[in-house]
Write a protein that holds these residues in place. Structure first.
Motif, PDB file in Angstrom:
ATOM      1  N   ALA A 184       0.837  -1.214   0.000  1.00 32.26           N
ATOM      2  CA  ALA A 184       0.000   0.000   0.000  1.00 32.26           C
ATOM      3  C   ALA A 184       0.866   1.256   0.000  1.00 32.26           C
ATOM      4  CB  ALA A 184      -0.929  -0.013   1.206  1.00 32.26           C
ATOM      5  N   MET A 185       1.956   1.218   0.752  1.00 33.15           N
ATOM      6  CA  MET A 185       2.856   2.381   0.823  1.00 33.15           C
ATOM      7  C   MET A 185       3.487   2.685  -0.534  1.00 33.15           C
ATOM      8  SD  MET A 185       6.400   2.676   3.002  1.00 33.15           S
ATOM      9  CE  MET A 185       7.048   1.094   2.501  1.00 33.15           C
ATOM     10  N   LEU A 186       3.923   1.626  -1.233  1.00 31.42           N
ATOM     11  CA  LEU A 186       4.703   1.836  -2.462  1.00 31.42           C
ATOM     12  C   LEU A 186       3.851   1.878  -3.721  1.00 31.42           C
ATOM     13  CD1 LEU A 186       7.656  -0.567  -1.655  1.00 31.42           C
ATOM     14  CD2 LEU A 186       7.835   1.902  -1.900  1.00 31.42           C
ATOM     15  N   GLU A 187       2.778   1.093  -3.731  1.00 33.07           N
ATOM     16  CA  GLU A 187       2.025   0.933  -4.983  1.00 33.07           C
ATOM     17  C   GLU A 187       0.596   1.442  -4.888  1.00 33.07           C
ATOM     18  OE1 GLU A 187       2.451  -3.231  -5.911  1.00 33.07           O
ATOM     19  OE2 GLU A 187       4.591  -3.008  -6.336  1.00 33.07           O
ATOM     20  N   GLY A 188       0.148   1.793  -3.698  1.00 30.79           N
ATOM     21  CA  GLY A 188      -1.221   2.289  -3.528  1.00 30.79           C
ATOM     22  C   GLY A 188      -1.286   3.789  -3.768  1.00 30.79           C
ATOM     23  N   GLU A 189      -2.499   4.320  -3.663  1.00 32.33           N
ATOM     24  CA  GLU A 189      -2.643   5.780  -3.809  1.00 32.33           C
ATOM     25  C   GLU A 189      -2.103   6.465  -2.549  1.00 32.33           C
ATOM     26  OE1 GLU A 189      -6.618   7.262  -3.489  1.00 32.33           O
ATOM     27  OE2 GLU A 189      -7.294   5.524  -2.371  1.00 32.33           O
ATOM     28  N   ILE A 190      -1.796   7.737  -2.681  1.00 29.40           N
ATOM     29  CA  ILE A 190      -1.351   8.507  -1.518  1.00 29.40           C
ATOM     30  C   ILE A 190      -2.606   8.876  -0.729  1.00 29.40           C
ATOM     31  CG2 ILE A 190      -0.203  10.603  -0.721  1.00 29.40           C
ATOM     32  CD1 ILE A 190       1.504  10.536  -3.231  1.00 29.40           C
ATOM     33  N   THR A 191      -2.752   8.268   0.430  1.00 28.79           N
ATOM     34  CA  THR A 191      -3.961   8.484   1.222  1.00 28.79           C
ATOM     35  C   THR A 191      -3.644   8.407   2.714  1.00 28.79           C
ATOM     36  OG1 THR A 191      -6.063   7.467   1.891  1.00 28.79           O
ATOM     37  CG2 THR A 191      -4.480   6.015   0.823  1.00 28.79           C
ATOM     38  N   PRO A 192      -4.300   9.237   3.519  1.00 27.74           N
ATOM     39  CA  PRO A 192      -4.084   9.157   4.967  1.00 27.74           C
ATOM     40  C   PRO A 192      -4.594   7.846   5.566  1.00 27.74           C
ATOM     41  CG  PRO A 192      -5.793  10.780   4.453  1.00 27.74           C
ATOM     42  CD  PRO A 192      -5.185  10.354   3.149  1.00 27.74           C
ATOM     43  N   ARG A 193      -5.338   7.028   4.750  1.00 29.68           N
ATOM     44  CA  ARG A 193      -5.733   5.696   5.235  1.00 29.68           C
ATOM     45  C   ARG A 193      -4.496   4.806   5.337  1.00 29.68           C
ATOM     46  NH1 ARG A 193      -9.640   6.482   7.949  1.00 29.68           N
ATOM     47  NH2 ARG A 193      -9.650   4.238   8.218  1.00 29.68           N
ATOM     48  N   CYS A 194      -3.446   5.156   4.593  1.00 32.90           N
ATOM     49  CA  CYS A 194      -2.142   4.482   4.736  1.00 32.90           C
ATOM     50  C   CYS A 194      -1.111   5.596   4.933  1.00 32.90           C
ATOM     51  CB  CYS A 194      -1.799   3.650   3.499  1.00 32.90           C
ATOM     52  SG  CYS A 194      -0.134   2.939   3.610  1.00 32.90           S
ATOM     53  N   PRO A 195      -0.867   6.000   6.181  1.00 33.35           N
ATOM     54  CA  PRO A 195       0.008   7.163   6.409  1.00 33.35           C
ATOM     55  C   PRO A 195       1.365   7.061   5.719  1.00 33.35           C
ATOM     56  CG  PRO A 195      -1.153   6.575   8.408  1.00 33.35           C
ATOM     57  CD  PRO A 195      -1.471   5.485   7.421  1.00 33.35           C
TER      58      PRO A 195
END
Ligand code: GLP
Length: 242
Positions: A207-218
C-alpha cells in the motif's frame, strides 16, 4: 522511492546501519531521526559494532525520536527512552543531552509539539530519518486517518497497534495514547530510510509503495518525498509487483 530487497535482517542491519554511520562520518554533527520497535534493532547493532571498532563516533550527533508513550514514567522499561538507552545510546558515545524525545506526560500537548518543532528547526532539521512501518501502514504513531497529520500530537492508538505492541508489556497494560511526530514533520527530513521485515508487513509495504497517496495508509505520504530508501526482506516485499 528507492526499494532495496535483502535476504535477511542481518543484511538489512548492515545496509541501513551503514547508511547512518556513513552520514555521521560525512557530517559528524548530523541530526538523526530515530525510531523504535523491532525493525531498527539490526541497524542499531551495526552502528554499535562500527562504534566499538573505532569506525565512527556519535559524539557530535543530535537525535530526535519519533514518538513516546503517554502515561509511562520516563524510566519505565517500556518507555521509548529506555528502549533507546538499551538498544543504542547506552552503547555508543552519543551525549545524552543531545538525544531528544517528545514528553509523553506533558499536560500541554500543543506546547510540547511546538517545543519539539522549534528544537528540530534550531538544530538545522533532520538530516536522516529512520522509520519502521506498522501493519496498518502507520509511521511513528500516525494511525490511518481521514487527513494527514502535520506537527507532533497526542495520538489515540488503534486496536491493531495495541495488539502488535502489547507483547512488550508484561507488568502493566499498554498505553492507549502516544505523542508522535506528525506526517508533515517526518516529511521535512532531508533523507528518509524505512525498514520493514516479515510477512506481517507485506500488505502495508504494498500500500505504501504501490497504492494511492492516502491518509488511510500514512506511509503512502512518503511517495511525495524526494529522497526515500525502503529496505525490505523478501517476506515484506512478497506482494510487490515484480
Ligand atoms: C511502533 C512504532 C513505530 C514502528 C512500528 C513497527 O508502534 N511507533 O515507530 O515503526 O510500530 O514496529 P516493529 O518494527 O516492532 O514492527
Amino acid at each position: 522511492m528507492k526499494v532495496i530487497v535483502l535476504q535477511d535482517e542481518a543484511a538489512i542491519g548492515q545496509a541501513v546501519g551503514g547508511l547512518f554511520c556513513e552520514a555521521v562520518r560525512q557530517k559528524p554533527d548530523a541530526v538523526l531521526g530515530l525510531a523504535t520497535g523491532a525493525s531498527p534493532i539490526p541497524a542499531y547493532q551495526h552502528m554499535i559494532s562500527q562504534y566499538k571498532a573505532g569506525e565512527v563516533s556519535f559524539r557530535g550527533v543530535t537525535t530526535f525520536n519519533l514518538d513516546e508513550y503517554c502515561g509511562l514514567p520516563e524510566e519505565h522499561p517500556n518507555s521509548y527512552r529506555s528502549f533507546m538507552r538499551a538498544e543504542l545510546f547506552g552503547q555508543i558515545d552519543i551525549l545524552p543531552e543531545n538525544t531528544h524525545f517528545l514528553d509523553g506526560n506533558t499536560a500541554d500537548e500543543r506546547a510540547e509539539s511546538e517545543r519539539f518543532r522549534a528544537l528540530i528547526e534550531q538544530c538545522g532539521g533532520i538530516d536522516l530519518q529512520l522509520l519502521g512501518i506498522g501493519r496498518n501502514g502507520h509511521i511513528g504513531f500516525n494511525e490511518p486517518a481521514e487527513a494527514f497529520t502535520q506537527e507532533a500530537f497526542k495520538a489515540a492508538l488503534t486496536p491493531s497497534t495495541i495488539a502488535a505492541n502489547s507483547v512488550y508489556f508484561t507488568d502493566i497494560p499498554m498505553p492507549e495514547y502516544a505523542m508522535t511526530m506528525g506526517v508533515g514533520s517526518i516529511l521535512r527530513a532531508k533523507k528518509i530510510v524505512l525498514v520493514a521485515t516479515g510477512s506481517a508487513k507485506a500488505d502495508a509495504v504494498k500500500a505504501m509503495l504501490e497504492g494511492e497517496i492516502t491518509p488511510r495508509c500514512p506511509a503512502s505520504a512518503l511517495q511525495g518525498h524526494a529522497d526515500v530508501t525502503v529496505c525490505l526482506d523478501t517476506a515484506a516485499a512478497a506482494l510487490l509487483q515484480k
